[in-house]
Design a protein around this motif. Sequence first.
Motif, short mmCIF file in Angstrom:
data_model
loop_
_atom_site.label_atom_id
_atom_site.label_comp_id
_atom_site.label_asym_id
_atom_site.label_seq_id
_atom_site.Cartn_x
_atom_site.Cartn_y
_atom_site.Cartn_z
N ASP A 208 0.85 -1.20 0.00
CA ASP A 208 0.00 0.00 0.00
C ASP A 208 0.88 1.24 0.00
N GLU A 234 -1.18 -0.69 -4.14
CA GLU A 234 -2.42 0.00 -3.76
C GLU A 234 -2.23 1.50 -3.61
N ASP A 235 -3.26 2.25 -4.00
CA ASP A 235 -3.31 3.70 -3.81
C ASP A 235 -1.97 4.37 -4.13
N GLU A 260 -10.45 2.71 -1.43
CA GLU A 260 -10.95 2.65 -0.05
C GLU A 260 -11.53 3.98 0.41
MG MG Z 1 -5.07 1.17 1.88
#
Ligand code: MG
Length: 400
Positions: A208, A234-235, A260
């Motif tokens: 992440d 992620e992100d 998210e």
């Molecule tokens: Mg996250």
Amino acid sequence: MKITNAKVIVCSPGRNFVTLKIETDEGIYGIGDATVNGRELAVTSYLQDHLVPCLIGRDASQIEDIWQYFYKGAYWRRGPITMAAIAAIDVALWDIKAKAANMPLYQLLGGASRTHMLTYTHANGETIEETGDKVAAFKEQGWKAIRVQSAVPGLPVTYGVEKVGSLAQAEDKPRETLWDTPTYLRFLPKLLDHLRDRFGYDLHLLHDVHHRLTPQEAAGLAKEVERHRLFWLEDAVPAENQESFRLIRQHSTTPLALGEVFNSIHDCRQLIQEQLIDYIRTTPLHAGGITHVRRIADLAGLYHIRTACHGAADMSPITMGAALHFDRWVPNFGIQEYAFHPDEAKNVFPHEWHLKDGHLYSGEKPGHGVDIDEKAAEKYPYRQAYLDVARLSDGTMWSW
Ligand code: MG
Ligand code: GCO
């Protein structure tokens, strides 16, 4: 079936949770989670002061109409507070409908597409070796997918490398942390090199970035870590500007996940339709409940994008229950996140879902299978807590 009462319960069994309990004249009740980490009282007031008075007396079976009533009826559409409040109502109403039908929620959604859910958890270490040791321990317990984060040398605090499940900070102001992109970009490939050398490729590794890179930096990183065969990155970039993911996509085949912090299908419409991501992380809390997440999943399915519900510990066990029934049904399921709730939270929210060998199981009880022990909740009053913020070394505010 008429809604006779709806109450908001705020408690802090290890961390803050906002719960909505809806009661009906048939004696059936349902519960939903409205927690927005660090902004809990805003959604509490939104529900208590604005939505609950309009909910009493409505027909509990009209889930879709009630969703539209609060979404369109607000005039001020979308946003995390509005959508979390609508989600709590929506999940509580699905719980009621499923209990009234005497069915587990996944049956109402269309029945099971799978028996259990591939799940990932977090290995967070102060050093590369410590992260590796945590991965080894989870692997030993049967986990097949692990998110790996490690303290970046030279930075006093690194995202994720904290006691799992704890309150971010029980303080009156957010803690200020330091961020440095070049140091991070040099460090991450070393962590992944170590883990692939130690564990080989027969284990899903996730990472992440937590919204901290520019598209150009993210494209370079995604390209460099192709050799590590991540399950996802992620992100990588804050995604208000959905187009920025085109640059990353053009340069790398590393799978990308995000969503998210999204609360509506419009936050990810372009990302989905241009196939700029591989996994969509919206969950039945921050993205408007089962009713709305199902719409996002159906759109994503048209473009080979799979679901991956956000499962951090700052959403209550109710959201995990709802997510697992959604996961059980959704045809384009990818993976579920699970970050372990504090033990106190497990007592306040008795639940049927459970973990076995790195997979989650939804349970078969009518409804979503999660309850609230209101007496136990009273023992844990709300505590003010903020998420961290991040700055660069010259003081510039950055994304945490
Ligand atoms: Mg996250
Ligand atoms: C994750 C998330 C969380 C968030 C948290 C903020 O992937 O699980 O990034 O760790 O930081 O949910 O409230």
